[in-house]
Structures are given as C-alpha cells and as structure tokens.
Scaffold this motif. Sequence first.
Motif, PDB file in Angstrom:
ATOM      1  N   GLN A   1     -12.249 -45.700 -25.548  1.00 22.18           N
ATOM      2  CA  GLN A   1     -11.962 -45.926 -24.138  1.00 22.18           C
ATOM      3  C   GLN A   1     -11.193 -47.225 -23.897  1.00 22.18           C
ATOM      4  OE1 GLN A   1     -15.162 -45.068 -21.146  1.00 22.18           O
ATOM      5  NE2 GLN A   1     -16.403 -44.817 -22.984  1.00 22.18           N
ATOM      6  N   GLY A   2     -10.148 -47.104 -23.068  1.00 22.93           N
ATOM      7  CA  GLY A   2      -9.418 -48.271 -22.588  1.00 22.93           C
ATOM      8  C   GLY A   2      -8.592 -48.999 -23.616  1.00 22.93           C
ATOM      9  N   ILE A   3      -8.399 -48.392 -24.798  1.00 22.42           N
ATOM     10  CA  ILE A   3      -7.611 -49.036 -25.845  1.00 22.42           C
ATOM     11  C   ILE A   3      -6.151 -48.571 -25.730  1.00 22.42           C
ATOM     12  CG2 ILE A   3      -7.275 -49.308 -28.321  1.00 22.42           C
ATOM     13  CD1 ILE A   3     -10.268 -48.862 -28.679  1.00 22.42           C
ATOM     14  N   GLU A   4      -5.270 -49.516 -25.549  1.00 24.59           N
ATOM     15  CA  GLU A   4      -3.844 -49.203 -25.436  1.00 24.59           C
ATOM     16  C   GLU A   4      -3.308 -48.835 -26.814  1.00 24.59           C
ATOM     17  OE1 GLU A   4      -0.043 -51.279 -23.174  1.00 24.59           O
ATOM     18  OE2 GLU A   4      -1.448 -52.520 -24.316  1.00 24.59           O
ATOM     19  N   GLU A   5      -2.632 -47.689 -26.887  1.00 24.72           N
ATOM     20  CA  GLU A   5      -2.129 -47.220 -28.188  1.00 24.72           C
ATOM     21  C   GLU A   5      -0.773 -46.535 -28.025  1.00 24.72           C
ATOM     22  OE1 GLU A   5      -1.742 -46.683 -32.051  1.00 24.72           O
ATOM     23  OE2 GLU A   5      -3.487 -47.738 -31.209  1.00 24.72           O
ATOM     24  N   PRO A   6       0.289 -47.076 -28.644  1.00 25.32           N
ATOM     25  CA  PRO A   6       0.286 -48.328 -29.408  1.00 25.32           C
ATOM     26  C   PRO A   6       0.292 -49.546 -28.482  1.00 25.32           C
ATOM     27  CG  PRO A   6       2.472 -47.369 -29.413  1.00 25.32           C
ATOM     28  CD  PRO A   6       1.581 -46.367 -28.739  1.00 25.32           C
ATOM     29  N   LYS A   7      -0.005 -50.692 -29.011  1.00 24.22           N
ATOM     30  CA  LYS A   7      -0.075 -51.905 -28.230  1.00 24.22           C
ATOM     31  C   LYS A   7       1.240 -52.159 -27.488  1.00 24.22           C
ATOM     32  CE  LYS A   7      -4.166 -53.794 -29.102  1.00 24.22           C
ATOM     33  NZ  LYS A   7      -5.116 -54.161 -28.031  1.00 24.22           N
ATOM     34  N   GLY A   8       1.132 -52.496 -26.218  1.00 21.84           N
ATOM     35  CA  GLY A   8       2.309 -52.773 -25.415  1.00 21.84           C
ATOM     36  C   GLY A   8       2.996 -51.557 -24.846  1.00 21.84           C
ATOM     37  N   SER A   9       2.477 -50.358 -25.129  1.00 20.40           N
ATOM     38  CA  SER A   9       3.131 -49.126 -24.691  1.00 20.40           C
ATOM     39  C   SER A   9       2.766 -48.740 -23.266  1.00 20.40           C
ATOM     40  CB  SER A   9       2.761 -47.979 -25.630  1.00 20.40           C
ATOM     41  OG  SER A   9       1.368 -47.685 -25.526  1.00 20.40           O
TER      42      SER A   9
END
Length: 277
Positions: A112-120
Amino acid sequence: MNNDSLLQPDPKLRALNSEPSTPGERQEVYCTKIGSTHPEEMYIVGAHMDGIGWGEAVNDDGSGTALVMELARVFSNPDVQTERSIRFVLWNNEESGLNGARAYIEQRAKLQGIEEPKGSGKYPEPKWLGMIQHDMMMWDHGMPKADGTMAKEQRPEADVNIEFQINSKMWKASSELAWALHQSNTKYATDYPAQVGPHMTNTDSGPFQDLIPAISLRENERGTQTGNGWNPHWHQPTDVWSTYTDKDFRLGLNAAQTTLGGVGRLAGATLKPATKM
C-alpha cells in the motif's frame, strides 16, 4: 446448500455446473479508476464472482458482480474525474471461505502507498481508505409464512441493508462509512431506503474489518434474516433469472445508486465541464 445436481431440471445448466474443480491457482479480476489528485489513496468496491448450489448464481452473487461492473463502467467515463482512486474487484472463492479476499490482503497489504517506480506518480496498490462489498442484492420478500411459503413479490418495506461489524477493531470508522452511504441512499436512491446494522458477517468485507473501514450492502441482514430462511433461493437450483421480478431487480438498482452516490462523494467525483461548440 444444495449439492444434488439432479435438483436442477435444466440439463444445459446442469452440464455447465458439472465442470470439475481442479487444484491450482485462482484468479481475481479488478480495474482501477486513478485519482487525479490523490492516486496514492483508494476505496475498494467489491463483489464475489463464484457461486454454488446448481443454479445460475444470479442473486448470489451475480447481482453484486453486475452492480460492481456497472459502477466501474460509470466511473470509467473519461468525463468523470475522482480525486482519489477507486478499485473495482470481483473476488474469487468467496463460497469456499472468503479465500480470494484473504489472499488479496496477504499479497497486497504490504504494498500500500508505495510509488512504483520511484518518481513515476504511479501506485500499483494505493492506500486502502475503505472497502464496500455487495453480496446478494435483490430478494427482500420478508420472512417465511407460517406454512413455509414466501411472498411472491418484494415486500413494500424492502430496503438496502448496510452492515458493519460492531466487534471489529475498525468498528467506529466502519460505522461512519455505513452512515455515509445511508446518507447517499437518502439523496440518490429512487425507490428503496437503506438501513444500517452492526452485524456484518460471511462476506468478503470480513477479512478487511480489522484493517480498514469495511461494510457490506445486502438485500437482508445476513445473520438474522438470510441465515434464517428469508431467501429460499440462497445456494439453490432456483437462483436463476426467471425467479426474479422487476421489483427484485429494482432493489439491486437502488443498491447501485446508493454506492454510486456514496463512493462518488467520498472519492471526490466531478464531471468535466462540457465543451462549447
């Protein structure tokens, strides 16, 4: 629950239901409306797509499945924007022990709530804000008569039952979610009122109830009414299209209106301004 295939008089339906179950992986189906300002948060709107009893599973839970698919169609309109994301899920293996919902939590809660990929700016599993389940949406003919028969038509006082579990860790927030949908029923439903109850049980919102606000919408109270014979077609060969009347289907429509209005308000739904020609 009916386990006798010969009680289904339609040979084509009997053959369709005779497909053997084989061990192995099971699939769920979901789609997501991405929030315009808070894509990292979402509401889950669900129903289960499996059925038992040697009928067509029209009410349990084709009714809930059709409702969720219709809500997904409405919210997917490009003119509809929501501030927060909404995920529309059709669970599998509800009838075998809520296994689909349990597996979803086991596999995806930690994402939950993890941006994938980072900055996307993309969140494959946004943070869960609430779960709204739909399970058996059409039959509210009242309790059995003294001779065991049922009324042929929907009872005049039929309603949409919105339930939360009073013994859950999230009971207070779940109660607030239930009353938010009750308010939307009052504003948007055209025929049948809603009733809030504290004894949600035996459906896919159960595995979520100690984690997030979780409620279920039903035709009757699950424990005291459905569990005590108020629906004679539950898990029976008679759970087929021809059993239900227009009033029965309209109760399901009012449940859809209730959730559409409630989730639309909670997720911050708006319509894009019409383009002038």
